[in-house]
Design a protein around this motif. Structure first.
Motif: not given
Length: 137
Positions: A18-28
Motif C-alpha cells: 500500500x505504501x508503494x501504491x500510494x506513492x505511484x508514479x514514484x519509487x518508494x
C-alpha cells in the motif's frame, strides 16, 4: 534460487504494498527488520528525489531509523523499494548502490496487477533470488 526462506506477516506485506501504491508514479522505499528470518517491523522512508526510476534517502534519516531498529533489538533484513513500471529485478543502479551484502533487497513491481514481489541477496555485481512466505494473521 536460494534455499533461505524469509517470513513476512500479511499485515506488514500489505503495508509495504500500500505504501508503494500510494506513492505511484514514484519509487518508494523502506526497511524491513526482524529477528533471524522473520520480519517483525516495517520502516517507510521518504524517497527524496521523487523519481520513477530511483530512490534516495538522507544518511541522517537512515541512521535515525537504524537507532530505532537497534532499540527494538532487531536487525535490518531487507531494503525494499518499488518499480512502478518495470519488472521486480534489480537494475544495475540498484546493485551498484546496494549498501550491504548482509542486507537483502526486496522489490515490488506495479507493472502488473496485482503487484509482483521478489526477494534478493546481492553479492557484488550479482544477485540470487530467495523464497519468502507471507504469513496469514
Amino acid at each position: 534460487m536460494s534455499n533461505k526462506k524469509i517470513v513476512i506477516p500479511q499485515i506488514i506485506y500489505n503495508q509495504m504494498v500500500e505504501n508503494g501504491r500510494s506513492n505511484l508514479p514514484y519509487e518508494t522505499c523502506g526497511l524491513l527488520s526482524g529477528i533471524d528470518d522473520y520480519v517483525q517491523s516495517i520502516w517507510h522512508l521518504e524517497n527524496e528525489v521523487k523519481s520513477v526510476s530511483r530512490f534516495f534517502v538522507k544518511k541522517e534519516t537512515v541512521e535515525e531509523t537504524m537507532r530505532k531498529i537497534n532499540q527494538l533489538e532487531e536487525q535490518v533484513l531487507a531494503i525494499y523499494h518499488t518499480h512502478p513500471t518495470t519488472a521486480p529485478v534489480p537494475s544495475s543502479y540498484d546493485i551498484f548502490n546496494h549498501p550491504d551484502e548482509k542486507v537483502s533487497m526486496l522489490i515490488i513491481s506495479y507493472k502488473t496487477n496485482p503487484p509482483i514481489t521478489k526477494w534478493y541477496n546481492i553479492q557484488g555485481s550479482k544477485y540470487v533470488e530467495h523464497l519468502f512466505f507471507i504469513e496469514s494473521c
